[in-house]
Design an enzyme around this catalytic site. Structure first.
Site, short mmCIF file in Angstrom:
data_model
loop_
_atom_site.label_atom_id
_atom_site.label_comp_id
_atom_site.label_asym_id
_atom_site.label_seq_id
_atom_site.Cartn_x
_atom_site.Cartn_y
_atom_site.Cartn_z
N SER A 134 -30.56 62.54 26.00
CA SER A 134 -30.09 61.08 25.97
C SER A 134 -30.56 60.66 27.21
O SER A 134 -30.46 61.11 28.12
CB SER A 134 -28.64 60.62 26.27
OG SER A 134 -27.84 60.87 24.62
N GLU A 135 -31.16 58.96 27.19
CA GLU A 135 -32.43 58.43 28.46
C GLU A 135 -31.20 57.32 27.81
O GLU A 135 -30.81 56.66 26.19
CB GLU A 135 -32.94 58.11 27.83
CG GLU A 135 -33.54 59.61 28.19
CD GLU A 135 -35.66 60.02 28.16
OE1 GLU A 135 -35.76 58.73 28.02
OE2 GLU A 135 -36.24 60.94 27.63
N GLY A 249 -22.48 72.72 19.79
CA GLY A 249 -21.58 71.67 20.32
C GLY A 249 -20.80 70.52 19.86
O GLY A 249 -19.68 70.68 20.16
N LEU A 345 6.19 56.87 21.42
CA LEU A 345 6.40 56.70 22.92
C LEU A 345 6.56 54.94 23.50
O LEU A 345 7.70 54.64 23.96
CB LEU A 345 6.36 57.09 23.99
CG LEU A 345 6.15 59.05 24.11
CD1 LEU A 345 5.90 59.65 22.57
CD2 LEU A 345 5.01 58.92 25.39
N GLU A 370 -22.35 63.60 21.44
CA GLU A 370 -22.81 64.58 20.58
C GLU A 370 -23.13 63.87 19.30
O GLU A 370 -23.09 64.63 18.16
CB GLU A 370 -21.87 65.58 21.00
CG GLU A 370 -21.71 66.43 21.40
CD GLU A 370 -22.44 67.20 22.36
OE1 GLU A 370 -23.41 68.32 21.69
OE2 GLU A 370 -22.59 67.72 23.07
N GLY A 371 -22.73 62.61 19.26
CA GLY A 371 -24.02 62.48 17.77
C GLY A 371 -23.09 61.59 17.61
O GLY A 371 -22.20 61.64 17.45
#
Length: 387
Positions: A134-135, A249, A345, A370-371
Site C-alpha cells: 500500500s501507498e 494472507g 457485559l 488485506e483488502g
C-alpha cells in the site's frame, strides 16, 4: 484471564504433531502473551522480544519447507496456530501472519539460489519481516502504486513512500512492491529490501484505534540502493506475486479474526455465568443465552470456512474465492461477536476494566486490512460471474 481448557483438545486435527503444536502454542499464550497484552496495548509498546520467543519455538516459519528451516506444516495447522495466538493477543497473531506473508514472495517465486541464500535467516526466528504494498494514494487500487525502482548498473535505486506498513521501522527485511516499468499492473516488480538499507526511514507510528502495540508506519525510500539479485521473480511479475501473497494472507486474517471473536465469547460466557441479576446468573435469561449461542455458532462457522479454504490450498487447488469468503465472513463475525460481548457485559463492557472494549476496537481493523471487505465482495462476485 485464561483460555478454556476444552480448546483445542476436542478439535479435529490432522495429526498428533499438530495437536502437540497447538498445545505448545497455548502454553506460550498463557505464559508470554496474556500476562502483558493489556499493559503493552495501553502503553503502545511493541513486544519485539515476544516474537523472538515465538521464533525460537519455531512459530515464525510453520508453513515453509524444512530444507530452508521451516516447520513444513500444512496451512490447515498453521492457521489454527494463528487463531490461538490472536485469541491471546491480536497484535502478536497478526504480526506472525504479516511475517509469514513477507516470506511468501521469496519462498514461492524466488530462484533456488535466492531461497538458499536468504530464506533460512528469514525463517530462523531472529528476523521479523514486513510486507510493503500500500501507498498513501493506492490502497485498494494496488496497481496504481508509484514507488519507483530504476536499474542503475547492477543495483536498483528505489524512491517513494509506502503506507500502513505493519512492523514499519522495526522489520529486518521488507518484501516491497515497486514500479520498474509502465503504469498499471504489468509494470510492478518485487524486491527484497534489507531493513537497514541506507536511505530507508520510517515515519512515526500511526495512532490507531486498536492494536496499539503493533507499529504501523509509513516507509520512505530516498534513493535506496538494492542489489539487482534481490529482485524476486522477474521484472513485471510483482503484481502476480502480490495477489498470490494476499490470497494466503487473507486466510491469516480470517484465522486471527476467529481468535479475537473466541476471546470475546469466552469473556462474555464467563461473565454471564457469574453476574447476578434478579437473583440468578444473567446466563439463565433466554435473551442473553440466545445471544451467546449466536456468537458461538458464528465462530464455529467461520473456523470451518477458513479451514475449508486452507485445505484447498494444501491440496494445490485454487482458493482465491474461498480465501475472500473466509476473510469476509470471519472478520464480520469478529466485529459482531465483539460488539455483542460488550453488550453482554453492559456498562462494564464499555470500561477498560475488562478487555471487551479492546476486542471490539481490534476487530474493526480486520475488516479493513488485506483488502477491505468491500473488495472481498468484489473478488467473490467476479469469480461467480466470470467478469
Amino acid at each position: 484471564m485464561s483460555l478454556p481448557a476444552t480448546e483445542p483438545v476436542d478439535r479435529q486435527l490432522p495429526s498428533d504433531e499438530a495437536r502437540e503444536l497447538l498445545t505448545l502454542t497455548r502454553d506460550l499464550v498463557q505464559r508470554e502473551l496474556l500476562p502483558r497484552a493489556a499493559a503493552d496495548e495501553a502503553a503502545d509498546r511493541f513486544p519485539r522480544e515476544v516474537f523472538t520467543t515465538l521464533g525460537k519455538a519455531g512459530l515464525l516459519s510453520l508453513p515453509y519447507g524444512e530444507q530452508y528451516g521451516g516447520g513444513e506444516q500444512p496451512y490447515e495447522v498453521y492457521l489454527q496456530v494463528l487463531e490461538e495466538l490472536a485469541a491471546g493477543w491480536l497484535a502478536v497473531g497478526l504480526g506472525v501472519s504479516v511475517h509469514t506473508l513477507s516470506c511468501h514472495a521469496l519462498a514461492s517465486f524466488g530462484a533456488e539460489e535466492q531461497r538458499e541464500r536468504w530464506l533460512p535467516a528469514m525463517l530462523g526466528g531472529d528476523q521479523l519481516g514486513a510486507y510493503c504494498l500500500s501507498e498513501p494514494q493506492s490502497g485498494s487500487d494496488a496497481a496504481a502504486l508509484r514507488t519507483r525502482a530504476d536499474l542503475d548498473g547492477d543495483r536498483y535505486v528505489v524512491s517513494g513512500t509506502k503506507a500502513w506498513i505493519t512492523h514499519g521501522g522495526h522489520a529486518d527485511f521488507y518484501s516491497a512492491l515497486v514500479r520498474t516499468g509502465e503504469d498499471g499492473a504489468r509494470g510492478i516488480s518485487c524486491l527484497l529490501v534489507p531493513g537497514d538499507a541506507a536511505g530507508l526511514t520510517a515515519a512515526p507510528a500511526e495512532h490507531k484505534m486498536g492494536m496499539r502495540s503493533s507499529p504501523t508506519a509509513q516507509l520512505h525510500f530516498d534513493g535506496v540502493l538494492v542489489d539487482g539479485d534481490r529482485l524476486i521473480g522477474h521484472e513485471g511479475q510483482g503484481f502476480q506475486i502480490a495477489l498470490s501473497a494476499l490470497d494466503s494472507g487473507r486466510l491469516g486474517i480470517a484465522a486471527c479474526a476467529i481468535g479475537v471473536a473466541r476471546a470475546a465469547l469466552d469473556l462474555a460466557v464467563g461473565y454471564a455465568g457469574t453476574r447476578q441479576q434478579f437473583g440468578r446468573p444473567i446466563a439463565d435469561f433466554q435473551g442473553l443465552s440466545f445471544m451467546l449461542a449466536d456468537m458461538a455458532t458464528r465462530i464455529e462457522a467461520g473456523r470451518a470456512l477458513y479451514l475449508a479454504a486452507a485445505r484447498r490450498r494444501d491440496a494445490g487447488l485454487a482458493f482465491s474465492k474461498e480465501a475472500a469468503m473466509a476473510k469476509l465472513f470471519c472478520t464480520d463475525t469478529a466485529m459482531q461477536v465483539t460488539v455483542d460481548a460488550v453488550q453482554v457485559l453492559g456498562g462494564y463492557g464499555y470500561t477498560q476494566d475488562f478487555p471487551a472494549e479492546r476486542y471490539m476496537r481490534e476487530a474493526k481493523v480486520l475488516q479493513i486490512v488485506e483488502g477491505t471487505n468491500q473488495i472481498q465482495r468484489m473478488v467473490i462476485g467476479r469469480h461467480l460471474t466470470g467478469r
